[in-house]
Design an enzyme around this catalytic site. Structure first.
Site, PDB file in Angstrom:
ATOM      1  N   HIS A  45     -25.841 -30.219   0.697  1.00 46.94           N
ATOM      2  CA  HIS A  45     -26.120 -29.123   0.107  1.00 46.94           C
ATOM      3  C   HIS A  45     -25.628 -27.920   1.121  1.00 46.94           C
ATOM      4  CE1 HIS A  45     -28.069 -25.324  -1.102  1.00 46.94           C
ATOM      5  NE2 HIS A  45     -27.602 -25.655  -2.387  1.00 46.94           N
ATOM      6  N   ARG A  72      -7.345   8.929  12.965  1.00 48.45           N
ATOM      7  CA  ARG A  72      -8.453   9.912  13.112  1.00 48.45           C
ATOM      8  C   ARG A  72      -8.554  10.647  14.469  1.00 48.45           C
ATOM      9  NH1 ARG A  72     -11.503   5.256  10.143  1.00 48.45           N
ATOM     10  NH2 ARG A  72     -10.603   4.258  12.221  1.00 48.45           N
ATOM     11  N   ARG A 115     -12.818 -33.068  -8.239  1.00 46.72           N
ATOM     12  CA  ARG A 115     -12.621 -31.458  -8.419  1.00 46.72           C
ATOM     13  C   ARG A 115     -11.784 -31.048  -7.136  1.00 46.72           C
ATOM     14  NH1 ARG A 115     -19.114 -30.043  -7.493  1.00 46.72           N
ATOM     15  NH2 ARG A 115     -19.152 -30.790  -5.377  1.00 46.72           N
ATOM     16  N   GLY A 151     -24.240 -27.762  -5.998  1.00 42.82           N
ATOM     17  CA  GLY A 151     -25.842 -27.976  -6.237  1.00 42.82           C
ATOM     18  C   GLY A 151     -26.628 -26.969  -7.108  1.00 42.82           C
ATOM     19  N   TYR A 204       1.989   0.959   0.653  1.00 38.86           N
ATOM     20  CA  TYR A 204       1.372   0.220   1.548  1.00 38.86           C
ATOM     21  C   TYR A 204      -0.042   0.472   1.522  1.00 38.86           C
ATOM     22  CZ  TYR A 204       0.235   4.631   3.903  1.00 38.86           C
ATOM     23  OH  TYR A 204       0.003   5.780   3.848  1.00 38.86           O
ATOM     24  N   SER A 250      -1.989   9.675   0.813  1.00 36.53           N
ATOM     25  CA  SER A 250      -2.735   8.444   1.161  1.00 36.53           C
ATOM     26  C   SER A 250      -3.907   8.542   0.669  1.00 36.53           C
ATOM     27  CB  SER A 250      -2.762   8.401   2.739  1.00 36.53           C
ATOM     28  OG  SER A 250      -3.596   7.537   3.230  1.00 36.53           O
ATOM     29  N   ASN A 300     -12.757   5.834   0.101  1.00 37.00           N
ATOM     30  CA  ASN A 300     -14.149   6.104   0.491  1.00 37.00           C
ATOM     31  C   ASN A 300     -14.529   7.296  -0.261  1.00 37.00           C
ATOM     32  OD1 ASN A 300     -13.574   3.932   1.979  1.00 37.00           O
ATOM     33  ND2 ASN A 300     -13.757   4.667   3.937  1.00 37.00           N
ATOM     34  N   LYS A 354     -16.017 -30.065 -14.423  1.00 38.10           N
ATOM     35  CA  LYS A 354     -16.625 -31.207 -14.286  1.00 38.10           C
ATOM     36  C   LYS A 354     -15.979 -32.060 -15.600  1.00 38.10           C
ATOM     37  CE  LYS A 354     -20.117 -32.455 -12.072  1.00 38.10           C
ATOM     38  NZ  LYS A 354     -21.515 -32.542 -11.661  1.00 38.10           N
ATOM     39  N   CYS A 360      -5.867   4.278   2.692  1.00 37.53           N
ATOM     40  CA  CYS A 360      -6.537   4.350   3.964  1.00 37.53           C
ATOM     41  C   CYS A 360      -7.813   4.283   3.796  1.00 37.53           C
ATOM     42  CB  CYS A 360      -5.821   5.132   4.811  1.00 37.53           C
ATOM     43  SG  CYS A 360      -6.786   7.034   4.495  1.00 37.53           S
ATOM     44  N   ARG A 406     -25.260 -34.080 -17.313  1.00 38.51           N
ATOM     45  CA  ARG A 406     -24.835 -33.140 -15.848  1.00 38.51           C
ATOM     46  C   ARG A 406     -24.218 -31.675 -16.552  1.00 38.51           C
ATOM     47  NH1 ARG A 406     -22.994 -37.903 -13.205  1.00 38.51           N
ATOM     48  NH2 ARG A 406     -23.359 -37.586 -10.808  1.00 38.51           N
ATOM     49  N   MET A 461     -26.474 -26.539 -10.352  1.00 32.97           N
ATOM     50  CA  MET A 461     -26.824 -26.965 -11.898  1.00 32.97           C
ATOM     51  C   MET A 461     -27.691 -28.334 -11.688  1.00 32.97           C
ATOM     52  SD  MET A 461     -25.796 -24.506 -13.090  1.00 32.97           S
ATOM     53  CE  MET A 461     -25.758 -24.851 -14.874  1.00 32.97           C
TER      54      MET A 461
END
Lengths: 939, 939
Positions: free
Chosen positions: B500, B608, B337, B102, B911, B823, B827, B23, B891, B93, B104
Site C-alpha cells: 500500500h 518583476r 489495469r 487500496g 504563450y 498578459s 493571481n 477492474k 503570467c 471487490r 476499496m
C-alpha cells in the site's frame, strides 16, 4: 468645397444647438420668430474644434466666410465695418451647447478706433458716449483677448471716478473718458509691448480667437469638470451688431426671466440699468433696478417687452432667461435661453404650466431634475433657532435671496483659501489637526465639531470630514469658481439676482445671498463690517439663501416636511404612475423605515444587521460585550451561549422594522463585516500593550489586553474587504447566521400574530460560488422551517443573495438556482470590478483621477456602465434564464443616483433601493427613465 | 423493463470502464481476450449511484439480476453456491472508474459456512486449508462489512501464531484454525450483538452493500479529495469465483507489473507468495518473493505467466499491473489495469514503446504526465552530502526503493500526528511558536529552520511554513492516507514494492522506502531501533526513495541536471513539435533567466522590477535607502534626485537579463506593489515609537521614527491590494515609471550595441480603465523615443498591459487600442473575480472550503474556468476583435498548472509563462492540450 463654418442668424434654428451653441441657436430661433434681434452670425462649434485640432489655427475658409457674413450684416444694417462716417460695431460672444454662466468671454464695440469714433458720436451728437464705448472696447479687449488684469483697468477708472462728485461711471465727463482711453492705451502698451490694434478686422480676428481659446481656459475647464460636461463640445462664436444701452437716459440694458426663478411665481423677473451696456447689469458693479420700474421709466419699451416675453414662453413652452437692450427707446432682444431655476421654482413652474395647458404631465416630469427634488429636502434653518438668533442680535444684514438653502461655515474672503480649506475630505482622525493647523488651536477649540461637515459612507458612518466655509466676496467672477465649489454657501456685497454668484449658485443648488450692500468688505484686512460690528476671516457665519438673511454664529437646521410640499407630492405621484422600477429603501431601524415610507418607499431593499451588534441606548445589557465574547469564544458551546444572549435583541430590532413596513417586503442582510470590526483596532492595542509593558504597573490590564491583541492579530487581514466576511463568516462561525435567521423568523411570526402583514426576505451576502449560497441556504432554511413549525404561524419568507462579487454575476445562472432574489451590492461590485478600494482610493488617487479626467467620474457615485454595468447585464440575463421571475434589485449607493437608476431601468431591474432621503428623487429618476425609454419621449 | 444493473464478464469490454469500473472492464476485456479468468460478473457503477440515491437501497431488479448471474456462474464452474457437496465460493471487490489503490474493500470466500466447508475441504483433502479460508471470510467480513477493528482479529491470530514454532500464519494447525474460527465468531457476536451470517446469499448481499458503502467511507473520500476526483462516479462491484492460492505449496498468489514501475526497465516485476491468498501479498504481512523466483518454484505457471504478460502488453499497448493466483498449479488472472509508474519509468517506458513500435510519438507524449516531468526536477540528495553522512555513520538501514525522491523530516509514528503536524501552513511569524508547542522548546531550537518546508508566494517570497515530517509505520493501510498526504516521505518496516505505502507513494510522486525490515518499530514507545541505535519520535531522519537508504539527521539536496535526462529531453523535444502554445518564464534576474532557457523557455513573460529596489549583494550603495528617501521626498525635485540614483542599478539589472535572453522577448513589468511595502511595517513602528516615548531616552531616534511613522500612516491602506499600486503609482508618483522606462530602453540600446538581439516589452500593471493605460503609455513612449534617439540604436519595443482587474478584461476592446500585448495576471484576477484575498483566505477559510467541497479546488492553483475563465475568454475575444494579432499570454501562477494550460490552449493564447522549474512540465502540458484538441487524439 470647404465646410460651412459660418451661419447667419436667419440660417439657423433652435435644433442646431450642437452646431451653433445654445446662444447662437437661440438668436437664430428668435430671428426667425420675428423678434427684434440685432443682425449677426454664428461661427460653429465645429470650427472651434477644428481650430484646436489644427494647433490654434482658423480652419480653412473660415475667415473668408466671416468676411462674407460681415458683408451681409453691413447690408442689413446699412452700416459699414470700419467706415468712419457710418461705422458698424459688433460684439463677439461665446456660446456652447449648454449654458455655462459667466464662463465664456465677451468683447463689445469691436470696430471702434480713432476714425470710427467720430462716426459713432455724430448721429447721436454724444462724444461722451462714443468715448465711453471706446474705453470699454479697450478694457474688454485688453482683459479678455490679451489677458491684462481687469483690476489694472478698474484701478485707472476708479481714479477718475474718485474725482467726480457722484463717484459712478456715469459721472465721468467726456474729457475724463478721453484721458481714460489714453491711460488704458498706455497700460495696454506697457503690459503687452504693442499698440492697441486700430484695424477693425484685426480686432475681430483676435476676438474670435480669444473666444475659442477661452474654451480651454481654466475657469471653463473647472466648470465643465464640476458639472461633468465633456470637453469636446467646443464653443460657437456669435458676432452681432452692437446696440447701445448707454446712448443716454432713453437707453438701457437688462436681463430677465419670464417667471420668478427663485419661487416660480408667474411674474416677469429681472433687472435693468438705464444708460448702461448689458455687461454692467450682470457684473454687479452698479446695483440694477427691478424690471417693474421700467414701466414708469420706459413705458413703451416695457409693454413691448411684456409681449415678447409672452411670445417667447409660448414659442419655447418654458421659462426663458433673456437679455435685452433699449437703444434710444427701441427694444432689442439679444439672447434667450432656458431659464435656470431653483428647485422650488422648477416644481411650481412645471405644475403651473400643466394647469395653463402649456405642457403635459409627462413633460412636467421631465422639467424637474431629481437633484432639484433632492434640494427640496435639504436642511433649512430651524425657525426657532432663527428667532433666537434675532433676539440675541445676531442678524447682521439682509441681502438678496439669490439661491435658497441654509449654509453655515467659517467666513473666508478669497476663493483660493476657500478651496484650500473647504475642498479636502479629511479622515476623521486627522481633521482636528488639520483645522488647528489652519485656524489655530484656540479658534479650533471654540468651533469644535461645528467646523465640520460629515461625509457619510454606505453604512451611514462618518467616512470623512470637510471644513465648512462660506465664501464672502464683493462680487464673484469665473476665477472664483473653485472656491465657490468648495464653499457651503456664497455671500456677496454687490450684484443682483442675475449676478455671477447668484446664477452659478442657483445652478448648483448652493445657498447664496447676493448684493448685501450693508456689509462693507475690506479684502486687505480680510474682514467685513456691518452696523459697527466686525466679522474677521475665520469667524463663523450663517446665511439663509431663501430670505437673504446673514447671521453671525451657527444656526441649527431642520429637515423640511415632505408632506407639506404639496406640488412636489403631486408631481411625484405622477412619477409613480409612469415609472416601471420600484423604489425601496435602505434602512436599519424602525425610524428610518418609517421616514422612507413617508417618502414613498415601497419596501426595504437592504436592512443591515451589523449595527444591531452595537450597544443601543436604554438597554441594560451591552450587546457589544456579548459580541466580543462570542468572537473570542474558545469553543462552539461558549460561542452559542453568547449568541443565545444576542438573539432577543435582534428579534426585537426586527419586530420594530417589520411593524414599520407592514405590507411591504423587507430584505434583511445577514452579518457582513469581518469579525475584527467588532474588536478594538490592532494598532491601538499594540500601542496600549507596549505602553503597559513599558510602565509595568498594571499586570492584569496588560494580560487582558495581550489576550485581546492575540485574538485581534489572529483575525487580522491584509485585505479585509476580500477576507473572512459575508457568507464566509456564516459558514465558518457555527451558529451565527442560524441565530440571526431564528431572530428574523421569530420576529416575523410574532408580528404576524399581531396582525402585521410581514414579508421577510433573508439575504446572504458575498456569494462568490454557488456552493456557498447552497450551503448557507440549506442550513438556514432548516432553521426557518423549524421556527415556523414551533410558532405555528404561516409566515412566508424568501432566501436570496447579494451580487457584489464579480464571479457571482458571471455565474448567475448557477446562483439563481438557489436564490429567490438577487440584490446588486454595487459598492463592493465596483470595488472588485475596478480593483479599487474605495476607502483608500478616494483620498489617494481617485478624486485626482476624476480631476485629471483619467476617469469620467467617480464610479462609486455614478455606475460604471462599461465595466460594472456589463457584469450586471450578464447577471440579469443569466439569472433570469434560469429563473424568469427572479426578483432583481440594487441596494448599493448607486440605487439613489440618477444616471445609475436610468441604467437599472434599462436592465429591467425590479427596484432600486436607496437611503430614505434619496427616495423622492429616485422616484422621479425612475419616472424619467420610463418616459425616455418606454414612451419614446425625450425633452 | 428494469435497467440492466449486472453484466457477466463476457458481456463487457474495456470501453465500458465508466459503467463497469476499471477492474470490471478489465476482467471483461481479459475474459474476451481468452485469458484464464475465473468466472464472474460486475454490478454497475450506476447501481452504486442508484443505491445512494435511494437511501442505501439496492435499485429495483438488481438483486434478481445478481441471482440470475450467480446461476450462470454456477453453470460455468460446475459448482453451486451454498451447496455442501460442491460449493461455489465468490469474492466481492470494488472497482471504480479510476484506480484507487487500496481504498476499496474486498471480501473473499463468500459462500462458506459450516455446511459448505466440508465440500471445500473434501476434493483437496485439506481440512486445514478450508478452515483457514473460513477464518479469512469471517475476518474480512467482520472488518470490512461490519466495521470490527482488524486489530482485534489480528490479536487473536497473533495469539495462536505465538504458540507455533515458526510464528507465521502457515504454521497454524487445523485445530488451531478451528479455535480461531470459534474465537472470531465470538468476537463477531460480542462486537456486533449478532451471529455471523450462515446463509451464503446473506453474506453476498451484505458484502455487495458494504462495497457500495465504502465509496463514501472516509479513506475513499480523502483519496478522491487529494486526487481531485469527483464523488459521483460510483464504484462497480465485481463478484467472481474464488480461486485459491493457499491450496497448498503448489498454489500461490501474486501481483506484478509487466515492466519495472520504478525504472521502466523491460522486465517483469512483481512479487508472489506460495500457499497464500492475494490479499496477503499486498497487505505486507509476509514479505513476498520476487517474481523471478517463481521460475524455479512453479516453472510451468511461470512460463504461462510470461506469455500472458506479453499478450496483455500487446493487447493494451501499455504496461499492465496484474493480479494472479495459481490454484494447484493452474494460473488464473484476477485483474489487470494500467500500471502506475514513477516519473523515470513513465518516460523510459514511453520512449521504449515508441522504439518497439508499440505506440506512436504522440501516444508517448500522452503517456507521461506533466506532474511526472515535474518530479524529474525535484531535489535529490547531494551525493557529497550522502558520502559525508555515510562517513559519519548516519546510514541507518537500506529498505526497498519503493518511490524515488529525497525527503527529510521529523520521524512521526502515526498518521494522525503526521497529519496534525505536517498538514497546516503556518504564517511565518507563528511557525516557531507552533513548533515549540508541538516538540518542546529545546528540540525546536535544535532543529531550527530545518524543521520547515517553505511555501512560496507568486513573488518567490516565503508565504508560509510547513513542518516537515516523515511518517514511519510498520505498514500503511487506507486509514493512514491523511498522514501520508501530510508527510514529506514514508518509511515502512514491512511490505514490498507493491505494498500500500509503495503504490500510493509512487502515485503521488512522494518518496517512500518500504519493507525496511532492519528497523524495529515500537509503536507503543514511539520509536524504532536499528543496529542498536534508537530513533525516537521527533528525531530528524532522511530517506532516499531512489536507493532505499535511511539516514539519521538532515541531508542537503541538489536539483538534478536537466540536460542529462536524455529521454526526457527527447520527449520534450517531441512536445515542442506539436504544441501551439509558447512556453515562457517568469524571471527577475539573469540566473533564473538562464536556467529557464536551459529548461526550454522561449521568452520572459514576467520580469518583476520591485526586487530590484531592494539591496543586492556586493553593491556599495543601498538601493533600499534610496527607495525610502524617494518615497519620503517632500517635493518632485527631491524625488527625482533619488530616482536618478536608482536608474543605473535598474539599467544594470536589465542589461544582464537581456543578455541572458538574447533573441527572446522579455516582458518587463513596471513597478507594481504599493510604496508602503518598501517601508517598515506600521505596527512595528507604532510599537517602537510607543516604547521610545515611554523610555524617553533617545529623542533623536524617536523623532526619526515618528517621521517615518507619519509617512507610513499617510501611505497606509485598508486594502492595499486594491489601492495605490500598479499603474496608479506610475500615474501619481511623477518620475517613477519614467525612470524605469529609461533604464529599460537604455539597457536595451547598450546590449544591442554589444550585438545582443534584444526584444523589450514594457508591461503596465493593474490597468482598470483605458485612460490609465493611455496616459502611462503616452508618457513612457515619449521617454522610450527620447532614449532611442539619444542612443542612436534602432531598438524595437512594445508597450502592453497586464489584465488582472476584472474591468480590464471586460473592456478589452478599448484597452487593446493602446496595448501591443496583454498578459493575464490570473493571481490578482482570481482574487478580484472571486473577492478572495489569497493571503488572508488560505489560512482562514479557503483550504477549509476545499476540504468541505464548497470549492472544487483552490482557484489560485487551478484556474477557475467558470468564473475567471469566462472573463479571460471575453477578454481574448474583445481584444482580438480590436487587434487581431494581439499577443496574449498568461503570467499568473496558473501558467504552470496543467489544467490551466489546457484552458489557455483552448483560449488560443500565444504563450504561458511560469517559474523556471515549471517550464519543462508546461511544455508537455501544452503538447497534450494540442494533441487532445487539435489532433482529435485522446488516450
Amino acid at each position: 468645397m470647404t465646410k460651412k463654418w459660418v451661419y447667419l442668424f436667419e440660417e439657423g434654428n433652435e435644433g442646431m444647438r450642437n452646431l451653433l451653441g445654445g446662444k447662437g441657436a437661440g438668436l437664430a430661433e428668435m430671428t426667425n420668430a420675428g423678434l427684434p434681434v440685432p443682425s449677426g452670425f454664428t461661427i460653429t462649434t465645429e470650427a472651434c474644434n477644428a481650430y484646436f485640432d489644427a494647433g490654434k489655427q482658423f480652419p480653412e475658409g473660415m475667415w473668408d466666410q466671416v468676411l462674407a457674413a460681415m458683408k451681409k450684416v453691413e447690408d442689413q444694417t446699412g452700416n459699414k465695418f470700419g467706415d468712419p462716417s457710418n461705422p458698424l460695431l459688433v460684439s463677439c460672444r461665446s456660446g456652447a451647447r449648454a449654458s455655462m454662466p459667466g464662463m465664456m468671454n465677451t468683447v463689445l464695440n469691436i470696430g471702434l478706433n480713432f476714425d470710427t469714433i467720430v462716426g459713432l458720436a455724430e448721429p447721436v451728437d454724444d462724444d461722451r458716449f462714443a468715448w465711453d464705448a471706446y474705453r470699454r472696447l479697450i478694457q474688454m479687449f485688453g482683459n479678455i483677448v490679451k489677458g491684462v488684469s481687469r483690476h489694472k483697468f478698474e484701478a485707472i477708472l476708479d481714479e477718475y471716478k474718485a474725482k467726480t462728485e457722484g463717484g459712478k461711471d456715469t459721472d465721468l465727463t467726456t474729457d475724463m473718458l478721453k484721458d481714460v482711453v489714453k491711460d488704458f492705451k498706455a497700460l495696454y502698451k506697457k503690459e503687452l509691448g504693442e499698440d492697441f490694434p486700430n484695424d477693425p478686422y484685426q480686432q475681430l480676428r483676435q476676438a474670435i480667437a480669444a473666444v475659442f481659446d477661452s474654451w480651454f481656459g481654466a475657469p471653463a475647464v473647472t466648470y465643465r469638470n464640476t458639472e461633468g460636461l465633456p470637453h469636446d463640445w467646443g464653443t460657437g462664436v456669435n458676432v452681432q451688431t452692437v446696440v447701445f444701452g448707454n446712448m443716454g437716459w432713453d437707453s438701457g440694458s437688462g436681463v430677465a426671466f419670464t417667471r420668478n426663478p427663485a419661487t416660480g411665481e408667474k411674474q416677469i423677473y429681472g433687472e435693468y440699468l438705464l444708460n448702461a451696456q448689458g455687461e454692467d447689469v450682470v457684473a454687479g458693479i452698479r446695483t440694477p433696478h427691478k424690471i417693474a420700474e421700467m414701466k414708469d421709466e420706459l413705458p413703451e419699451a416695457y409693454e413691448q417687452f411684456l409681449e415678447i416675453c409672452d411670445l417667447l414662453e409660448r414659442h419655447y413652452r418654458d421659462v426663458q432667461d433673456v437679455e435685452f437692450t433699449i437703444e434710444r427707446g427701441k427694444l432689442w432682444m439679444l439672447q434667450t435661453r432656458r431659464g435656470e431655476r431653483t428647485a422650488a421654482a422648477a416644481v411650481r413652474i412645471a405644475m403651473d404650466m400643466v394647469k395653463e395647458g402649456l405642457i403635459t404631465k409627462e413633460e412636467a416630469l421631465m422639467r424637474v431634475t431629481p437633484a432639484q427634488v433632492d434640494q427640496f429636502l435639504h436642511p433649512r434653518f430651524d425657525p426657532k433657532a432663527i428667532l433666537k438668533a434675532k433676539e440675541d442680535g445676531n442678524l447682521l444684514a439682509v441681502g438678496l435671496n439669490a439661491s435658497p438653502g441654509a449654509a453655515t461655515g467659517i467666513a473666508i474672503f478669497d476663493a483660493d483659501t476657500a478651496g484650500k480649506w473647504g475642498r479636502p475630505e479629511f479622515p476623521v482622525e486627522e481633521a482636528g489637526a488639520q483645522l488647528r493647523a489652519l485656524i489655530g488651536e484656540e479658534r479650533a477649540k471654540q468651533l469644535g465639531s461645528e467646523a465640520f461637515q460629515e461625509i457619510k459612507d454606505e453604512r451611514g458612518n462618518t467616512r470623512a470630514l470637510k471644513i465648512k466655509v462660506i465664501l464672502v466676496r464683493p462680487e464673484t467672477n469665473p476665477d472664483d469658481v473653485h472656491g465657490m465649489v468648495a464653499a457651503q454657501g456664497i455671500l456677496t456685497q454687490h450684484g443682483g439676482m442675475t449676478s455671477h454668484a447668484a446664477v452659478v449658485a442657483r445652478g448648483w443648488g448652493k445657498p447664496c445671498v447676493a448684493g448685501c450692500e450693508a456689509i462693507k468688505i475690506d479684502l486687505a484686512a480680510r474682514k467685513f463690517s456691518v452696523n459697527g460690528r466686525e466679522i474677521r476671516e475665520g469667524a463663523y457665519i450663517s446665511i439663509n439663501g431663501a430670505t437673504g438673511e446673514v447671521f453671525e454664529g451657527s444656526i441649527a437646521t431642520i429637515r423640511p416636511r415632505f408632506e407639506e410640499e404639496h406640488d412636489l407630492v403631486t408631481l411625484l405621484g405622477w412619477a409613480d404612475e409612469v415609472r416601471k422600477l420600484g423604489v425601496w429603501t435602505n434602512a436599519d431601524n424602525p425610524q428610518d423605515a418609517a421616514r422612507a415610507r413617508a417618502f414613498g418607499a415601497e419596501g426595504i431593499g437592504l436592512c443591515r444587521t451589523e449595527h444591531m451588534f452595537f450597544d443601543q441606548e436604554g438597554e441594560e445589557i451591552s450587546r457589544r460585550e456579548n459580541v466580543v465574547k462570542m468572537i473570542m469564544a474558545e469553543d462552539e458551546e461558549e460561542r452559542q451561549k453568547y449568541l443565545d444572549r444576542l438573539l432577543p435583541f435582534q428579534r426585537k430590532d426586527f419586530e420594530g422594522i417589520f411593524r414599520a413596513m407592514d405590507g411591504c417586503p423587507v430584505i434583511i442582510r445577514l452579518i457582513d463585516p469581518p469579525m475584527h470590526e467588532f474588536l478594538p483596532p490592532r494598532e491601538e492595542l499594540i500601542e496600549e500593550v507596549t505602553r503597559l509593558r513599558c510602565n509595568n504597573e498594571n499586570p492584569d490590564e496588560l494580560a487582558e489586553k495581550e489576550k485581546m491583541l492575540q485574538v485581534v492579530k489572529s483575525l487580522w487581514e491584509t485585505n479585509p474587504m476580500m477576507g473572512l466576511r459575508g457568507c464566509r463568516a456564516g459558514i465558518m462561525y457555527k451558529g451565527l447566521t442560524e441565530m440571526q435567521t431564528r431572530a428574523i423568523i421569530e420576529a416575523a411570526c410574532n408580528v404576524a400574530q399581531e396582525g402585521v402583514d410581514v414579508h421577510p426576505e433573508i439575504m446572504i451576502p458575498l456569494t462568490s460560488h454557488i456552493n456557498e449560497l447552497h450551503e448557507e441556504r440549506k442550513k438556514l432554511e432548516a432553521v426557518a422551517r423549524e421556527v415556523v413549525a414551533e410558532k405555528g404561524v404561516d409566515v412566508k419568507y424568501k432566501f436570496g443573495t447579494m451580487i457584489e462579487v464579480p464571479r457571482a454575476a458571471i455565474t448567475a445562472d448557477e446562483i439563481a438556482k438557489y436564490a429567490d432574489f438577487f440584490s446588486f451590492g454595487t459598492n463592493d461590485l465596483t470595488q472588485m470590478t475596478y480593483g479599487i478600494s474605495r476607502d483608500d482610493a478616494e483620498g489617494k488617487f481617485l478624486l485626482d483621477y476624476v480631476d485629471r479626467k483619467i476617469l469620467p467620474n467617480n464610479p462609486f457615485e455614478v455606475l460604471d456602465r462599461d465595466g460594472v454595468g456589463v457584469l450586471m447585464k450578464m447577471c440579469v440575463e443569466k439569472g433570469r434564464a434560469t429563473k424568469p421571475d427572479l426578483e432583481v434589485g440594487i441596494c448599493g449607493e448607486h440605487g439613489g443616483d440618477h444616471a445609475s437608476i436610468e441604467y437599472c431601468h434599462l436592465l429591467g431591474l425590479n427596484y432600486v433601493s436607496c437611503s430614505p432621503f434619496r427616495v423622492p428623487p429616485a422616484r422621479l429618476s425612475a419616472a424619467q427613465a420610463a418616459l425616455l425609454y418606454e414612451y419614446g419621449r425625450k425633452q
